[in-house]
Design an enzyme around this catalytic site. Structure first.
Site, PDB file in Angstrom:
ATOM      1  N   LYS A  21     -17.669  -1.318   5.725  1.00  0.00           N
ATOM      2  CA  LYS A  21     -17.876  -2.082   4.892  1.00  0.00           C
ATOM      3  C   LYS A  21     -19.776  -2.008   4.775  1.00  0.00           C
ATOM      4  CE  LYS A  21     -17.325  -6.727   3.084  1.00  0.00           C
ATOM      5  NZ  LYS A  21     -16.314  -8.140   3.393  1.00  0.00           N
ATOM      6  N   MET A  37      23.975   9.043   2.461  1.00  0.00           N
ATOM      7  CA  MET A  37      24.210  10.367   3.187  1.00  0.00           C
ATOM      8  C   MET A  37      24.384  10.062   4.641  1.00  0.00           C
ATOM      9  SD  MET A  37      23.947  13.659   2.703  1.00  0.00           S
ATOM     10  CE  MET A  37      22.909  13.928   1.363  1.00  0.00           C
ATOM     11  N   GLU A  42       0.876  -1.301  -0.022  1.00  0.00           N
ATOM     12  CA  GLU A  42       0.102  -0.173  -0.017  1.00  0.00           C
ATOM     13  C   GLU A  42       0.864   1.313   0.105  1.00  0.00           C
ATOM     14  OE1 GLU A  42      -2.518  -3.372   1.645  1.00  0.00           O
ATOM     15  OE2 GLU A  42      -0.408  -2.464   2.119  1.00  0.00           O
ATOM     16  N   PHE A  85     -11.423  -7.721  13.432  1.00  0.00           N
ATOM     17  CA  PHE A  85     -10.379  -8.332  12.534  1.00  0.00           C
ATOM     18  C   PHE A  85      -9.986  -7.080  11.576  1.00  0.00           C
ATOM     19  CE2 PHE A  85      -9.172 -10.404   8.451  1.00  0.00           C
ATOM     20  CZ  PHE A  85      -7.947 -10.968   9.114  1.00  0.00           C
ATOM     21  N   GLN A  86      -8.593  -6.582  11.521  1.00  0.00           N
ATOM     22  CA  GLN A  86      -8.382  -5.970  10.690  1.00  0.00           C
ATOM     23  C   GLN A  86      -8.977  -4.438  11.011  1.00  0.00           C
ATOM     24  OE1 GLN A  86      -8.034  -7.157   6.651  1.00  0.00           O
ATOM     25  NE2 GLN A  86      -6.305  -7.961   6.929  1.00  0.00           N
TER      26      GLN A  86
END
Length: 587
Positions: A165, A484, A53, A115-116
């Site tokens: 959802k 760097m 993502e 969940f999630q």
């Protein structure tokens, strides 16, 4: 009526289409499966399946930055949303317009550690311009249209829409964009005429003027860059740009002093330090530009044009703030300058340019020549020379030494052609960003100038590049260090290279081939041109492994906590100890 209603996912897709969205970068998951089902049943909206993502957000950033459009991201709930956070903050700090759609557990489960589940609106509130949690299907279309307005107007930025959802599956009515008006957010576009007149008067009275411009000029649209050039030419003032502003003024213009700031040109930094009137256009006086604040441009009067009122006087107190879109303000400044027949003092201006030419004569970007090993500066110079005459070339970068060398040695003539992570400094930005640019400009040459450490941060997106046959080119400046980090360890920590050496790198040629790309390598200066030519000629994706001098440093350099006129020019200049007041150094 019910027969005319759509479910939430269909409303969402319809709203995106009405907002002109053509591409969504995303990754599916349980909470957003209704949206993916709606995507499957239409053919107007293209979906690009990324491999993580974070890559989706960076790809949308590249798409947005190179087109001027709003980038669109779709991720699932929980880890899908949290993986997007770095990209959202990156877009926030660099003013990139994005709308990120995140899945969420059904409304009746919110707060139950389902969940999630994640508190996406709470997590993303500090790193977005605005966010929404949709709890009523009848709000959905309005929220989507509002989100695009907020993301793209004023100072652009990312907006999150969290979508439970059950909302995606509920039935509701669609509201078209022309029925939505935002009541509380109306950024000021036009500057105050009286203040602009005062700015013209102040600029005309300058003996040592400078125009300091940033990414706000690019965000305002291509017309703003043209107006910036027009103002520079009618005044005769020198121009310097921030990293995010590169391309807003042609690098080939004789009035351009180069980039300013920590790794900016000597002449740009010295002109900023010694100027008597500074016109800041669409920049925010960030710490990489100002150096030590109490020594920043100590004898100048400062005019600051910005559409974001919160940027005014945040870091540097200015004498004359002008709130408005820089394109509109520049247009008014030019009109007032011409009608008032304003003119800088020729003798003073000539003397100022003579002083600047003296600083230019130092040739601060010179570097040692080596016939046996490729110098990183030389690699970027050759890349520029080989690509500068092509019709359309877009450059993305990762973050680190190679990013600064790209800013110093690759000359940008047009806006929207450099995509880089400025404010957040996100390693792993360049590859997915290049992917997004290539999706937006399928026939263009898109090159990610990378370091070997940054390249591995999001290397999984080579799989996305393979799936969609995107001819992205990755040009790795490989010094086998986190360059760097190693540079600062050398200068400030007694060359104690703690965890900055990369001793387990992959064979990038074989890695490219494993993704169906072409792999090339250059180890000597006389191999470089041929490798670049082969890369450019390829109609597939390419990874080029350029093996460069391992311990070359980026110069010139303003050490953290130093002033513009306290620059380091080479390895002979050493910083004996950290110079910031709290003993800490920001790398």
């Amino acid at each position: 009526m019910a027969k005319d209603q759509m479910n939430g996912s269909e409303i969402l897709i319809k709203a995106l289409q009405d907002q002109g969205v053509e591409v969504v970068f995303g990754y599916p998951g349980g909470a957003v499966l209704p949206i993916y089902d709606a995507i499957f049943q239409q053919n107007k909206l293209r979906h690009i399946l990324v491999r993580q993502e974070g890559g989706a957000v960076h790809a949308a950033e590249g798409y947005a930055r190179s087109t001027g459009k709003v980038g669109c991201v779709l991720v699932t709930s929980g880890p899908g949303a949290t993986n997007a956070v770095t990209g959202l903050l990156d877009a926030m700090l660099d003013s990139i317009p994005l709308v990120c759609l995140t899945g969420q557990v059904p409304t009746h489960l919110i707060g139950n550690d389902a969940f999630q589940e994640a508190d996406t609106t709470g997590i993303t509130r500090p790193c977005t311009k605005h966010n929404y949690l949709v709890k009523d299907i009848n709000d959905l279309a309005r929220v989507v249209h509002e989100a695009f307005y907020v993301a793209s107007s004023g100072r652009p930025g990312p907006v999150v829409i969290d979508l439970p959802k059950d909302i995606l599956m509920a039935l509701g009515d669609y509201l078209p964009p022309n029925k939505v008006a935002h009541k509380s957010y109306n950024p000021r576009i036009k500057g105050d005429t009286a203040i602009i007149k005062e700015a013209v008067k102040m600029l005309a009275g300058a003996k040592k003027p400078i125009i300091y411009a940033g990414g706000g000029v690019i965000n305002s649209g291509p017309g703003a860059s043209q107006l910036l050039a027009q103002l520079a030419h009618i005044t005769g003032a020198p121009v310097t740009l921030t990293l995010m502003g590169l391309g807003a003024f042609p690098a080939s213009d004789k009035q351009f002093l180069g980039m300013l700031g920590m790794h900016g040109n000597y002449e740009a930094n010295m002109a900023m330090h010694d100027c008597d009137v500074m016109l800041c256009v669409g920049a925010r006086f960030d710490d990489r530009i100002t150096g030590r604040l109490d020594a920043f441009s100590p004898n100048s009067k400062k005019i600051h044009i910005d559409i974001d009122p919160s940027s005014i006087n945040k870091s540097v107190a200015v004498d004359l703030p002008i709130i408005g879109d820089v394109g509109h303000v520049l247009e008014d400044m030019i009109k007032i300058w011409k009608t008032s027949q304003a003119k800088l003092n020729d003798k003073a201006l000539k003397s100022w340019w003579k002083e600047i030419d003296g600083w230019r004569a130092k040739n601060c970007l010179s570097y040692r020549d080596d016939a046996k090993i490729i110098m990183p500066q030389y690699a970027i110079q050759r890349l520029y020379e080989k690509t500068k005459d092509r019709k359309d070339v877009f450059i993305t970068t990762e973050v680190g030494q190679h990013q600064m060398w790209a800013a110093q040695y690759y000359k940008f003539e047009k806006p929207n052609h450099l995509m880089t992570s400025g404010g957040l400094g996100t390693m792993g930005y360049g590859l997915p960003s290049a992917m997004g640019v290539q999706v937006a400009h399928p026939d263009a040459l898109v090159i990610d100038i990378s370091g070997e450490a940054s390249a591995l941060m999001n290397i999984q997106e080579m799989s996305t590049i393979a799936q969609y046959r995107l001819p992205v080119k990755v040009f790795i400046i490989n010094n086998q260090y986190m360059g760097m980090v190693r540079q600062w360890q050398e200068l400030l920590h007694g060359s104690r290279y703690s965890e900055s050496y990369m001793e387990s790198l992959p064979d990038f040629v074989k890695l490219a081939e494993s993704f169906g790309a072409k792999g090339l390598r250059a180890t000597k200066p006389d191999e470089l041109d041929g490798v670049i030519d082969e890369m450019i000629a390829s109609d597939t994706s390419v990874i080029v492994d350029v093996c460069v001098a391992q311990e070359e440093n980026v110069f010139p350099m303003i050490p953290s906590g130093a002033a513009h006129n306290e620059m380091l020019f080479g390895d002979e200049d050493k910083v004996a100890k950290p110079v910031s007041e709290d003993g800490m150094v920001l790398v």
